[in-house]
Design a protein around this motif. Structure first.
Motif, short mmCIF file in Angstrom:
data_model
loop_
_atom_site.label_atom_id
_atom_site.label_comp_id
_atom_site.label_asym_id
_atom_site.label_seq_id
_atom_site.Cartn_x
_atom_site.Cartn_y
_atom_site.Cartn_z
N LYS A 131 0.83 -1.20 0.00
CA LYS A 131 0.00 0.00 0.00
C LYS A 131 0.87 1.26 0.00
O LYS A 131 0.54 2.26 -0.63
N MET A 132 1.99 1.20 0.72
CA MET A 132 2.90 2.35 0.73
C MET A 132 3.55 2.55 -0.63
O MET A 132 3.78 3.69 -1.06
N GLN A 133 3.84 1.46 -1.34
CA GLN A 133 4.45 1.56 -2.65
C GLN A 133 3.57 2.34 -3.62
O GLN A 133 4.07 3.04 -4.51
N GLY A 140 9.19 5.59 -7.83
CA GLY A 140 10.19 5.10 -6.90
C GLY A 140 9.88 3.67 -6.51
O GLY A 140 8.77 3.17 -6.75
N LEU A 141 10.86 3.00 -5.92
CA LEU A 141 10.67 1.66 -5.41
C LEU A 141 10.96 1.66 -3.91
O LEU A 141 12.03 2.13 -3.47
N GLU A 142 10.03 1.14 -3.14
CA GLU A 142 10.16 1.10 -1.69
C GLU A 142 11.26 0.11 -1.30
O GLU A 142 11.30 -1.01 -1.79
N VAL A 143 12.14 0.55 -0.41
CA VAL A 143 13.25 -0.31 0.02
C VAL A 143 13.19 -0.62 1.51
O VAL A 143 13.84 -1.55 1.98
N ALA A 144 12.40 0.15 2.28
CA ALA A 144 12.27 -0.10 3.72
C ALA A 144 10.90 0.37 4.18
O ALA A 144 10.33 1.30 3.61
N ASP A 276 -4.56 6.99 22.88
CA ASP A 276 -5.79 6.20 22.92
C ASP A 276 -6.48 6.27 21.56
O ASP A 276 -6.58 7.34 20.95
N ASN A 277 -6.94 5.13 21.09
CA ASN A 277 -7.69 5.06 19.82
C ASN A 277 -6.93 5.69 18.66
O ASN A 277 -7.50 6.36 17.81
N MET A 278 -5.63 5.45 18.65
CA MET A 278 -4.79 6.04 17.60
C MET A 278 -4.99 5.31 16.27
O MET A 278 -5.54 4.20 16.22
N THR A 279 -4.52 5.94 15.22
CA THR A 279 -4.40 5.33 13.90
C THR A 279 -2.94 5.40 13.50
O THR A 279 -2.34 6.47 13.52
N TRP A 280 -2.36 4.25 13.18
CA TRP A 280 -0.97 4.21 12.73
C TRP A 280 -0.86 4.85 11.34
O TRP A 280 -1.55 4.44 10.40
N VAL A 281 0.01 5.83 11.23
CA VAL A 281 0.34 6.39 9.92
C VAL A 281 1.67 5.77 9.51
O VAL A 281 2.72 6.10 10.07
N ASN A 282 1.63 4.84 8.58
CA ASN A 282 2.82 4.08 8.22
C ASN A 282 3.80 4.92 7.41
O ASN A 282 3.45 5.96 6.84
N ASP A 283 5.04 4.45 7.35
CA ASP A 283 6.10 5.19 6.68
C ASP A 283 6.92 4.23 5.83
O ASP A 283 6.90 3.01 6.03
N ALA A 284 7.64 4.77 4.89
CA ALA A 284 8.48 3.96 4.01
C ALA A 284 9.61 4.83 3.47
O ALA A 284 9.54 6.06 3.49
N GLN A 285 10.64 4.16 2.98
CA GLN A 285 11.74 4.84 2.31
C GLN A 285 11.90 4.24 0.92
O GLN A 285 11.68 3.05 0.71
N PHE A 286 12.28 5.09 -0.03
CA PHE A 286 12.22 4.72 -1.44
C PHE A 286 13.55 5.00 -2.15
O PHE A 286 14.33 5.86 -1.73
N MET A 287 13.74 4.27 -3.25
CA MET A 287 14.83 4.54 -4.18
C MET A 287 14.24 5.25 -5.39
O MET A 287 13.30 4.74 -6.01
N TRP A 356 0.08 -2.97 20.24
CA TRP A 356 -0.45 -1.74 19.64
C TRP A 356 -0.62 -1.88 18.13
O TRP A 356 -1.60 -1.38 17.56
N LEU A 357 0.33 -2.56 17.48
CA LEU A 357 0.24 -2.71 16.03
C LEU A 357 -0.98 -3.53 15.63
O LEU A 357 -1.56 -3.31 14.56
N ALA A 358 -1.36 -4.46 16.50
CA ALA A 358 -2.54 -5.28 16.21
C ALA A 358 -3.84 -4.59 16.62
O ALA A 358 -4.89 -4.83 16.02
N ALA A 359 -3.77 -3.72 17.62
CA ALA A 359 -5.00 -3.14 18.18
C ALA A 359 -5.55 -1.97 17.39
O ALA A 359 -6.77 -1.74 17.40
N TYR A 360 -4.67 -1.22 16.70
CA TYR A 360 -5.11 0.03 16.07
C TYR A 360 -5.02 -0.08 14.55
O TYR A 360 -4.16 -0.77 14.00
N PRO A 361 -5.89 0.64 13.83
CA PRO A 361 -5.87 0.59 12.36
C PRO A 361 -4.64 1.28 11.78
O PRO A 361 -3.99 2.10 12.44
N HIS A 362 -4.34 0.93 10.52
CA HIS A 362 -3.18 1.47 9.81
C HIS A 362 -3.66 2.20 8.56
O HIS A 362 -4.56 1.74 7.87
N VAL A 363 -3.02 3.34 8.26
CA VAL A 363 -3.31 4.08 7.03
C VAL A 363 -2.01 4.49 6.37
O VAL A 363 -0.96 4.56 7.02
N VAL A 364 -2.10 4.78 5.07
CA VAL A 364 -0.94 5.32 4.37
C VAL A 364 -0.89 6.82 4.61
O VAL A 364 -1.90 7.45 4.97
N PRO A 365 0.28 7.44 4.42
CA PRO A 365 0.37 8.90 4.57
C PRO A 365 -0.42 9.62 3.49
O PRO A 365 -1.05 9.01 2.62
#
Length: 388
Positions: A131-133, A140-144, A276-287, A356-365
């Protein structure tokens, strides 16, 4: 049999045949690559790049590495391209300079334009990284990868009751002026994760629209601004001040929690708290590859990118927890990482992260365009009120 030089017509036919077969009629010399890192990514990937050079000395003669601030790089590349120069061959970036470069049309379109040289590359990614890609829009291509935050990091000796909500964070900051700090979002993973996580925490009407949908977020940041002393230009300065004791609290992400403690910059006993009731905003690094790179170098870079997505190189991205966990491709586990990485994660990782990673939803930036708009608005309406 011909003796001496081939007739010109026959030589031309041989060259054309070689081109048709997809091979070079004359062996190309190995290239020298200049890699610029604006994300701290080299500590995850430099060993992989060096392994590629060692494995393919016929392709790469030398690699030079340079670090630069993310906000300054797009302007530098744009100036080079306007002058017809191509001094930078590969950029390692987070979503910040990636977005700015897409907005300014600076990057080579890797996919689908070069899909033949990147066979099935998108199928390698795990679901979250995949999803981050998509944010790269083929440039770009996601590397991390890191399921980032936002989280609160604090000195437990000074903060016995850490905040669980933005309102509690604001109250603590007002009661302890100058003791909370965070870095400019345009050049800080924790800073931009905090910025993009607030609309979810505050219940703004459209967390993906920073201009028309973040009324609560901008009001909150302006009120918080009154008790934040200043905004450093990067996260390293924040962690240094936190570790030295001049600040008691900051906002962070998983990697920026683990790595500075592993390096001794921040005391090992400092704590983190989720909202409390957070939403994870995921991150990535790209080439990404700047426009203007020669065809010969691009061919080598595409092979290098494939190499960096192999499991052995991906396992190195566990590193010392800097971009925890790190790997973007599926099936790369901590047991595949170097023993030193396994030891760091065992000592400085957080057992609560799995919960926490399992309990809260995740979204892309935010999308590239929206992220640039958010950075500009923060710089203009929040950061500009204080020297940086």
């Amino acid at each position: 049999m011909f003796k001496g030089r081939l007739p010109a017509r026959l030589l031309a036919l041989c060259v054309a045949a070689a081109a048709t077969l997809g091979v070079s009629a004359v062996h190309a010399d190995p290239v020298s690559l200049n890699i610029v890192d604006v994300a701290g990514n080299l500590q995850l990937t430099q060993k992989g790049f060096e392994a590629f050079k060692a494995k393919y000395p016929n392709l790469v003669s030398n690699i030079t590495y340079t670090n630069a601030p993310a906000p300054q790089l797009p302007g530098k590349i744009k100036a080079m391209q306007a002058a017809g120069r191509a001094d930078i061959d590969l950029v390692l970036t987070g979503t910040d300079a990636l977005s700015a470069g897409i907005e300014q049309n600076l990057w080579v379109k890797l996919l689908p334009d070069n899909s033949a040289a990147l066979p099935g590359v998108l199928d390698h990614y795990a679901p979250g990284p995949r999803k981050m890609q998509e944010l790269a829009q083929g440039y770009g291509l996601e590397v991390a990868y890191m399921p980032a935050g936002p989280l609160v990091e604090y000195n437990p000796a000074k903060v016995p009751n850490p905040p669980h909500t933005p309102e509690q964070l604001l109250s603590w900051c007002k009661a302890n002026p100058g003791k909370l700090i965070y870095a400019r979002p345009a050049n800080s993973g924790p800073g931009r994760t905090f910025l993009m996580g607030l609309p979810y925490l505050l219940g703004d009407k459209n967390p993906q629209d920073p201009i028309n949908g973040w009324d609560k977020t901008w009001a909150f940041l302006k009120e918080l601004n009154a008790c934040v002393p200043y905004y450093p230009g990067g996260t390293s300065a924040v962690m240094k001040e936190l570790g030295e004791g001049s600040r008691d609290m900051t906002v962070t992400v998983t990697g920026w929690d683990i790595n500075p403690r592993a390096l001794g910059i921040v005391p090992a006993d400092f704590k983190v708290q989720s909202f409390d009731n957070m939403t994870w905003v995921n991150d990535a690094q790209f080439m990404v590859v700047p426009k203007g790179v020669s065809k010969e170098k691009l061919a080598v870079l595409l092979k290098l990118m494939n190499f960096m997505l192999e499991p052995q190189q991906q396992a190195m991205t566990y590193d010392d927890g800097y971009f925890y966990p790190g790997p973007a491709v599926a099936g790369v586990t901590l047991t595949m990482a170097p023993q030193a990485s396994q030891d760091v994660i065992a000592k400085y990782g957080r057992p609560e992260y799995a919960k926490w990673l399992a309990a809260y939803p995740h979204v892309v930036p935010l999308s590239a365009q929206a992220m640039v708009a958010a950075f500009q608005k923060w710089d203009r309406e929040v950061g500009a009120t204080k020297s940086q």
